[in-house]
Scaffold this active site. Structure first.
Site, PDB file in Angstrom:
ATOM      1  N   TYR A 125       0.679  -1.183  -0.286  1.00 54.63           N
ATOM      2  CA  TYR A 125      -0.191   0.266  -0.064  1.00 54.63           C
ATOM      3  C   TYR A 125       0.546   1.185  -0.039  1.00 54.63           C
ATOM      4  O   TYR A 125       0.387   2.339  -0.356  1.00 54.63           O
ATOM      5  CB  TYR A 125      -0.717  -0.144   0.786  1.00 54.63           C
ATOM      6  CG  TYR A 125      -2.254  -1.256   1.162  1.00 54.63           C
ATOM      7  CD1 TYR A 125      -1.616  -2.147   1.030  1.00 54.63           C
ATOM      8  CD2 TYR A 125      -3.410  -0.343   1.066  1.00 54.63           C
ATOM      9  CE1 TYR A 125      -2.592  -3.266   0.927  1.00 54.63           C
ATOM     10  CE2 TYR A 125      -4.182  -2.065   0.828  1.00 54.63           C
ATOM     11  CZ  TYR A 125      -4.013  -2.438   0.555  1.00 54.63           C
ATOM     12  OH  TYR A 125      -5.029  -3.827   0.435  1.00 54.63           O
ATOM     13  N   LYS A 188       3.239 -14.381   4.838  1.00 57.16           N
ATOM     14  CA  LYS A 188       3.749 -15.361   3.659  1.00 57.16           C
ATOM     15  C   LYS A 188       5.346 -15.915   3.966  1.00 57.16           C
ATOM     16  O   LYS A 188       5.982 -15.513   2.714  1.00 57.16           O
ATOM     17  CB  LYS A 188       3.104 -15.194   2.728  1.00 57.16           C
ATOM     18  CG  LYS A 188       3.403 -16.139   2.097  1.00 57.16           C
ATOM     19  CD  LYS A 188       2.275 -17.567   1.951  1.00 57.16           C
ATOM     20  CE  LYS A 188       2.512 -18.330   0.702  1.00 57.16           C
ATOM     21  NZ  LYS A 188       2.000 -19.622   1.038  1.00 57.16           N
ATOM     22  N   ASP A 221      -1.803 -18.629   4.385  1.00 55.92           N
ATOM     23  CA  ASP A 221      -3.450 -18.704   3.182  1.00 55.92           C
ATOM     24  C   ASP A 221      -3.435 -20.413   4.022  1.00 55.92           C
ATOM     25  O   ASP A 221      -5.036 -20.422   4.151  1.00 55.92           O
ATOM     26  CB  ASP A 221      -2.072 -20.106   2.079  1.00 55.92           C
ATOM     27  CG  ASP A 221      -0.702 -20.613   2.617  1.00 55.92           C
ATOM     28  OD1 ASP A 221      -0.202 -20.106   3.573  1.00 55.92           O
ATOM     29  OD2 ASP A 221       0.139 -21.472   1.863  1.00 55.92           O
ATOM     30  N   ASP A 245      -5.486  -6.452   5.577  1.00 53.85           N
ATOM     31  CA  ASP A 245      -7.596  -6.440   5.107  1.00 53.85           C
ATOM     32  C   ASP A 245      -7.947  -6.967   4.204  1.00 53.85           C
ATOM     33  O   ASP A 245      -8.351  -6.929   4.969  1.00 53.85           O
ATOM     34  CB  ASP A 245      -6.095  -5.034   3.998  1.00 53.85           C
ATOM     35  CG  ASP A 245      -7.767  -4.495   2.207  1.00 53.85           C
ATOM     36  OD1 ASP A 245      -8.988  -4.644   3.129  1.00 53.85           O
ATOM     37  OD2 ASP A 245      -7.529  -4.071   1.924  1.00 53.85           O
TER      38      ASP A 245
END
Ligand code: NAD
Length: 349
Positions: A125, A188, A221, A245
């Site tokens: 972002y 991740k 995930d 988000d």
């Protein structure tokens, strides 16, 4: 009794309807607020040719607290998101989003009570993006030694130890103050070893300072699956911006949808309170929008102002109205309009 000056940004789409609803409920608590209304988003663009006029930032800097409706972001055009700009300009680094299950709503889950801490100022972002064919993109492609295809558009993902430390610390401080037991950091890092790796490395150092609170890590995930299967096992979750988000909306879905998800953006200079949801143009002006996400955001604002008793009363009134089930909006299984639901919540107060 104290009187507070608060900036009010109605926003776009359903913004006017839900900010009116929140004002009505706050008024019913007896807490005295002097609202300073300013415009941002499409309304400001039509009026002043600017999406985020300086007067909005000045007002928030002066009052240190704002209640904000959602703002529409044109997709894929040159405009930067007003929301992202606002959070960056005021360095509102902690996005705090509590989600809980409600008695009376027939969801698939019970006993969910999660607070998401989303880093608000960096990650993908940051707005460092290069279009296909630009000199910057070409240079990065050259540096990638064949790992990036020719003619790619490129987005940069900065993660700093500084920003990670302050968001993780905010999550632990919150956990300590609110009797929470577990903080879970989510990234991740198995793939993005440098950026998400730094997030974990920094989070572990912060966790070390809070031995009374458990700390664990889950890859994003796996976290999505865990939250859909066993959401009641999670407590406080801290994440970089993009994952935060996505997980915020996932958590909202678990407890009844976006209409039930409040939020706060908090920094050193002040705080902006707003629902997780967007401007919902598909239901604008139809008296259909669920006002609860905005009303609960206003309750978080009351807590921030030190009016915790009033904040608790608002949450209790919302819980009662939902449990009774007579005056709730269609998104959570009722037939009431926005105005009616807000009036009934206010009447409980
Ligand atoms: P959205 O959250 O506006 O709507 C998604 C769906 O959920 C729609 O069907 C909508 O009707 C429904 N919904 C949302 N809030 C609801 C509520 N309170 N009660 C009942 N139903 C509700 O997401 P979107 O459609 O992807 O985005 C619309 C615009 O909002 C976009 O321009 C986006 O950039 C912007 N946006 C702004 C913010 C913000 O200002 N903080 C956040 C997210 C999206």
């Amino acid at each position: 009794m104290a009187k507070y000056n608060v900036t009010l940004i109605p926003g776009d789409g359903v913004g006017q309807e839900i900010t009116e609803a929140a004002k009505l409920v706050i008024q019913a608590t007896g807490v005295k607020i002097e609202w300073e209304e300013v415009v941002a988003g499409s309304t400001a663009f039509q009026k002043y040719g600017e999406l985020l006029p300086k007067s909005v930032l000045d007002s928030i800097r002066r009052n240190k607290v704002a209640l904000k409706g959602p703002i529409t972001t044109p997709i894929g055009t040159g405009f930067r998101s007003v929301n992202v700009s606002l959070r960056k300009e005021l360095d509102l680094y902690a996005s705090v989003r509590p989600t809980q299950t409600w008695q009376g709503l027939d969801g698939r889950f019970r006993d969910v009570d999660i607070v998401v801490f989303r880093e608000n100022t960096e990650d993908l972002y940051a707005g460092v993006e290069y279009v296909q064919g630009s000199n910057e993109a070409k240079k990065i492609i050259e540096m990638s030694a064949g790992k990036i295809r020719e003619n790619s558009a490129i987005s940069i993902k900065p993660i700093s130890a500084f920003c990670t430390e302050r968001i993780v610390d905010a999550a632990f401080k919150y956990a300590k103050l609110n009797g929470r037991k577990l903080v879970t950091a989510t990234t991740k890092a198995n793939i993005m070893k440098c950026t998400d790796g730094l997030f974990y490395e920094t989070a572990r150092k912060v966790a070390f300072k809070y031995p009374e609170i458990d700390y664990n890590e889950k890859l994003i995930d796996n976290m999505c699956m865990q939250l859909v299967q066993y959401p009641e096992e999670y407590d406080v979750i801290v994440l970089p911006n993009l994952y935060g988000d996505i997980i915020s909306d996932l958590c909202a879905g678990i407890v009844g949808g976006l209409g039930m998800a409040p939020g706060a953006n908090i920094g050193e200079i002040g705080a902006v309170f707003e629902p997780v949801h967007g401007s919902a143009p598909d239901i604008q002006g139809q008296d259909k929008v669920n006002p609860v996400a905005m009303i609960l955001s206003a309750a978080l604002m009351l807590d921030y102002l030190g009016e915790n008793t009033a904040g608790d009363k608002v949450r209790k009134a919302v819980a009662e109205v939902i449990k009774e089930g007579k005056s709730i909006t269609a998104d959570i299984g009722g037939i009431a309009g926005t105005q009616e639901m807000a009036s009934v919540i206010a009447a409980k107060l």
